[in-house]
Design an enzyme around this catalytic site. Sequence first.
Site, PDB file in Angstrom:
ATOM      1  N   GLU A   1       0.808  -1.221   0.000  1.00 29.95           N
ATOM      2  CA  GLU A   1       0.000   0.000   0.000  1.00 29.95           C
ATOM      3  C   GLU A   1       0.843   1.274   0.000  1.00 29.95           C
ATOM      4  O   GLU A   1       0.426   2.291  -0.563  1.00 29.95           O
ATOM      5  CB  GLU A   1      -0.970   0.005   1.193  1.00 29.95           C
ATOM      6  CG  GLU A   1      -2.149  -0.961   1.040  1.00 29.95           C
ATOM      7  CD  GLU A   1      -1.800  -2.419   1.291  1.00 29.95           C
ATOM      8  OE1 GLU A   1      -0.652  -2.714   1.719  1.00 29.95           O
ATOM      9  OE2 GLU A   1      -2.668  -3.282   1.069  1.00 29.95           O
TER      10      GLU A   1
ATOM     11  N   HIS B   1      -8.818  -6.150   9.463  1.00 24.71           N
ATOM     12  CA  HIS B   1      -9.552  -5.874   8.221  1.00 24.71           C
ATOM     13  C   HIS B   1     -10.938  -5.339   8.570  1.00 24.71           C
ATOM     14  O   HIS B   1     -11.920  -5.676   7.930  1.00 24.71           O
ATOM     15  CB  HIS B   1      -9.706  -7.133   7.367  1.00 24.71           C
ATOM     16  CG  HIS B   1      -8.422  -7.684   6.844  1.00 24.71           C
ATOM     17  ND1 HIS B   1      -7.548  -8.399   7.621  1.00 24.71           N
ATOM     18  CD2 HIS B   1      -7.856  -7.605   5.618  1.00 24.71           C
ATOM     19  CE1 HIS B   1      -6.505  -8.750   6.885  1.00 24.71           C
ATOM     20  NE2 HIS B   1      -6.662  -8.283   5.666  1.00 24.71           N
TER      21      HIS B   1
END
Lengths: 101, 330
Positions: B63, B131
């Site tokens: 990311e 998550h």
Amino acid sequence: MILRLVVPALGDLREMKLLAWRKAPGDPLALGEPLAELETDKAVIEVSAGRDAFLRRVEVAGGDWYALGTTLALLSTSPDEPLDQTGEAGAVLVAATCEAL
Amino acid sequence: MSTEEKVFFRQAIRRALDEEMRRDERVLVMGQDVAGYGGSYGECEGLCERYGSSRVRNTPVAEAAITGIAVGAAAAGLRPVAFITSMDFVMLALDPLVNYGAKLAYKTGRQLQAPLVLKATAGARGQGPCHAQSLESWLMSVPGLKVVAPSNARDAYGLLKSAIRDPGPVVFIDHKRLFPTTGNVPVNVPLDEQLVPIGKAAVCREGADVTLVSHSYMCTVCLDAAEALAADGISAEVVDLRSLAPLDFGAVMSSANRTGSVVTVEEGQLVCGVGAELGVRLLQALPEVRVARVGAARVPIASARPLEAYAIPDEAAVVAAVRALLRGGA
């Protein structure tokens, strides 16, 4: 015996789209034979009746959205049982089986 | 003639991407599984086939690199939409996003800008502590960064299009529990195109006794709570912030002025959260208004469903907070 075809709850979905019927009223349905295509939030899925039967009357048209738990179609175990005698209320619930295309 | 069509949330996102990519060839999509797989939620379906692999680019699970490349590409004149599959991993993107993206226009006297969109999916839905987080309040404090978080498919479509056209950078936050929902989007674009402006809240239910202020999926929870409260004779107004930075405080104040009581509802933590910011501003602007906050329990989100459900606000928590607030003032 008259059967009511309902798609079981899938995740958090509240409504789905019926894309197309693969069978017409009067058609025999073999166990596991695809009968309609539905669109869910994730994918297009194939629906089959989960047992041998005859498709008798379609309750939701191709292209229509419908709420989860809605009867998609009436089926019967023999080809020409009258539908009106039982009506939807008297029909036995049959859960559709679904498979991703 | 009807010029709208009902679609799933993912299709609203896909439509916004498709229309903006068609309109402006500088727009590109990059992230994990966006190309052949069509996006983690199917929100990029067919885009790679239509626009090619140079404009719909798969990336490694990295990311910081995804965001760094997006900031650089934006500075060089492209308009990237970078996907962060779970918002939790925005943590890895913070340095390029905050230190480079958000500051670029300031550092260069606007000679360079970073018109990128970072699309991140927040929310808890059975995927455990890493998550599941809703970290939008972390980003609200960054000067130069815009943050939007739609609560429905229509606003997602309109806000994503606005975000792509914005000089940026914009963080666009969607939510795992919004993907099973549906909404209407225009069919005849650009004829009937409707963009949702960044920085503008919406009243999604009118009421007189209390204001529920929320964003993203928690708006659904607030609407359910408002329905339950109505059965008890309490009329709740629901304000959907839609944008967190800039924050449409005027809309909140106007509703608070009418109802006299405000309950903020967020899925993230209460400490330094959206409600904390709103609460202080309300206290300063309208000291007579009563304020309460609802947010996540002070624990990481568990994988086990009952523990997850315990940690995040639900309809019952909102109803209880409203009752306590109204009782306290009586």
